[in-house]
Design a protein around this motif. Structure first.
Motif, short mmCIF file in Angstrom:
data_model
loop_
_atom_site.label_atom_id
_atom_site.label_comp_id
_atom_site.label_asym_id
_atom_site.label_seq_id
_atom_site.Cartn_x
_atom_site.Cartn_y
_atom_site.Cartn_z
N GLU A 45 0.82 -1.20 0.00
CA GLU A 45 0.00 0.00 0.00
C GLU A 45 0.86 1.26 0.00
O GLU A 45 1.85 1.35 0.72
N TYR A 46 0.45 2.21 -0.83
CA TYR A 46 1.13 3.49 -0.94
C TYR A 46 0.10 4.61 -0.79
O TYR A 46 -1.07 4.42 -1.10
N HIS A 47 0.57 5.76 -0.36
CA HIS A 47 -0.26 6.96 -0.34
C HIS A 47 0.29 7.91 -1.40
O HIS A 47 1.50 7.98 -1.61
N TRP A 48 -0.62 8.62 -2.03
CA TRP A 48 -0.17 9.62 -2.99
C TRP A 48 -1.03 10.86 -2.88
O TRP A 48 -2.17 10.82 -2.44
N LEU A 49 -0.40 11.96 -3.21
CA LEU A 49 -1.05 13.25 -3.09
C LEU A 49 -1.02 13.93 -4.45
O LEU A 49 0.05 14.29 -4.94
N PRO A 50 -2.19 14.10 -5.03
CA PRO A 50 -2.25 14.74 -6.35
C PRO A 50 -2.19 16.27 -6.21
O PRO A 50 -3.15 16.97 -6.45
N SER A 51 -1.05 16.76 -5.81
CA SER A 51 -0.90 18.19 -5.54
C SER A 51 -0.41 18.96 -6.75
O SER A 51 0.28 19.95 -6.64
N VAL A 52 -0.77 18.48 -7.92
CA VAL A 52 -0.27 19.06 -9.17
C VAL A 52 -0.62 20.54 -9.29
O VAL A 52 0.17 21.34 -9.77
N GLU A 53 -1.82 20.91 -8.83
CA GLU A 53 -2.25 22.30 -8.99
C GLU A 53 -1.29 23.27 -8.32
O GLU A 53 -1.04 24.35 -8.82
N GLN A 86 -3.84 4.08 -12.96
CA GLN A 86 -2.90 3.24 -13.72
C GLN A 86 -1.57 3.96 -13.92
O GLN A 86 -0.51 3.36 -13.82
N HIS A 87 -1.62 5.27 -14.16
CA HIS A 87 -0.38 6.05 -14.28
C HIS A 87 0.41 6.02 -12.97
O HIS A 87 1.63 5.91 -12.97
N ILE A 88 -0.31 6.14 -11.87
CA ILE A 88 0.35 6.12 -10.55
C ILE A 88 1.02 4.77 -10.32
O ILE A 88 2.17 4.69 -9.91
N ALA A 89 0.29 3.70 -10.62
CA ALA A 89 0.85 2.35 -10.47
C ALA A 89 2.06 2.16 -11.38
O ALA A 89 3.08 1.59 -10.95
N ASP A 90 1.98 2.64 -12.62
CA ASP A 90 3.12 2.56 -13.54
C ASP A 90 4.32 3.31 -12.98
O ASP A 90 5.46 2.86 -13.08
N SER A 91 4.07 4.48 -12.39
CA SER A 91 5.14 5.28 -11.81
C SER A 91 5.84 4.52 -10.69
O SER A 91 7.07 4.53 -10.60
N ILE A 92 5.05 3.89 -9.84
CA ILE A 92 5.61 3.12 -8.72
C ILE A 92 6.44 1.96 -9.24
O ILE A 92 7.59 1.76 -8.79
N ARG A 93 5.92 1.20 -10.18
CA ARG A 93 6.66 0.05 -10.73
C ARG A 93 7.97 0.50 -11.37
O ARG A 93 9.01 -0.13 -11.21
N PHE A 94 7.91 1.59 -12.14
CA PHE A 94 9.10 2.12 -12.79
C PHE A 94 10.14 2.54 -11.75
O PHE A 94 11.32 2.21 -11.86
N ALA A 95 9.70 3.27 -10.73
CA ALA A 95 10.63 3.75 -9.70
C ALA A 95 11.27 2.59 -8.96
O ALA A 95 12.46 2.65 -8.62
N LEU A 96 10.51 1.55 -8.68
CA LEU A 96 11.06 0.37 -8.02
C LEU A 96 12.18 -0.25 -8.86
O LEU A 96 13.23 -0.64 -8.35
N LYS A 97 11.96 -0.32 -10.18
CA LYS A 97 13.00 -0.85 -11.08
C LYS A 97 14.23 0.06 -11.10
O LYS A 97 15.33 -0.41 -11.31
N GLU A 98 14.02 1.35 -10.88
CA GLU A 98 15.12 2.32 -10.88
C GLU A 98 15.85 2.39 -9.54
O GLU A 98 16.78 3.15 -9.38
N GLY A 99 15.37 1.60 -8.55
CA GLY A 99 16.07 1.55 -7.28
C GLY A 99 15.41 2.28 -6.12
O GLY A 99 16.00 2.42 -5.05
N TRP A 100 14.18 2.75 -6.32
CA TRP A 100 13.46 3.42 -5.23
C TRP A 100 13.21 2.41 -4.12
O TRP A 100 12.81 1.27 -4.37
N THR A 101 13.43 2.80 -2.88
CA THR A 101 13.25 1.91 -1.73
C THR A 101 12.19 2.49 -0.79
O THR A 101 12.52 3.08 0.24
N PRO A 102 10.92 2.33 -1.12
CA PRO A 102 9.86 2.89 -0.28
C PRO A 102 9.85 2.26 1.10
O PRO A 102 10.11 1.07 1.26
N GLY A 103 9.54 3.09 2.10
CA GLY A 103 9.49 2.59 3.47
C GLY A 103 10.84 2.50 4.13
O GLY A 103 10.94 2.15 5.30
N GLU A 104 11.91 2.78 3.39
CA GLU A 104 13.26 2.73 3.94
C GLU A 104 13.91 4.09 3.73
O GLU A 104 13.51 4.86 2.87
#
Length: 96
Positions: free
Chosen positions: A17-25, A53-71
């Motif tokens: 589970e992840y939280h996200w904030l659509p603070s684009v504005e 789906q874009h958010i999920a794609d972003s998370i998967r991509f970042a994980l492949k790039e070495g993002w370590t969520p929760g750490e």
């Protein structure tokens, strides 16, 4: 940094589970963090319209790039390349 609860959304990707904030504005970016509120963040420079789906794609991509969520670690920035006529084609790339 913990994402504020006001306006926060939740998404589950690969059973985590992840939280996200659509603070684009206000900031021109989307912030994503592990649901524990701890660890490094993922910042996404978005398309004009972002779906879950874009958010999920972003998370998967970042994980492949070495993002370590929760750490502890380094925040990662990614962005969508929006140079294509086909809106179903999404290609992320790290922001340098």
């Amino acid at each position: 940094m913990t994402i504020p609860t006001k306006g926060r959304r939740t998404i589950t990707v690969n059973g985590i589970e992840y939280h996200w904030l659509p603070s684009v504005e206000r900031s021109g970016r989307i912030v994503i963090q592990h649901a524990t509120g701890q660890g490094c963040c993922l910042f996404v420079v978005p398309l004009a319209i972002m779906t879950p789906q874009h958010i999920a794609d972003s998370i998967r991509f970042a994980l492949k790039e070495g993002w370590t969520p929760g750490e502890s670690g380094t925040d990662i920035w990614v962005e969508y390349e929006d140079d294509y006529d086909d809106p179903t084609y999404r290609r992320l790339r790290p922001v340098t």
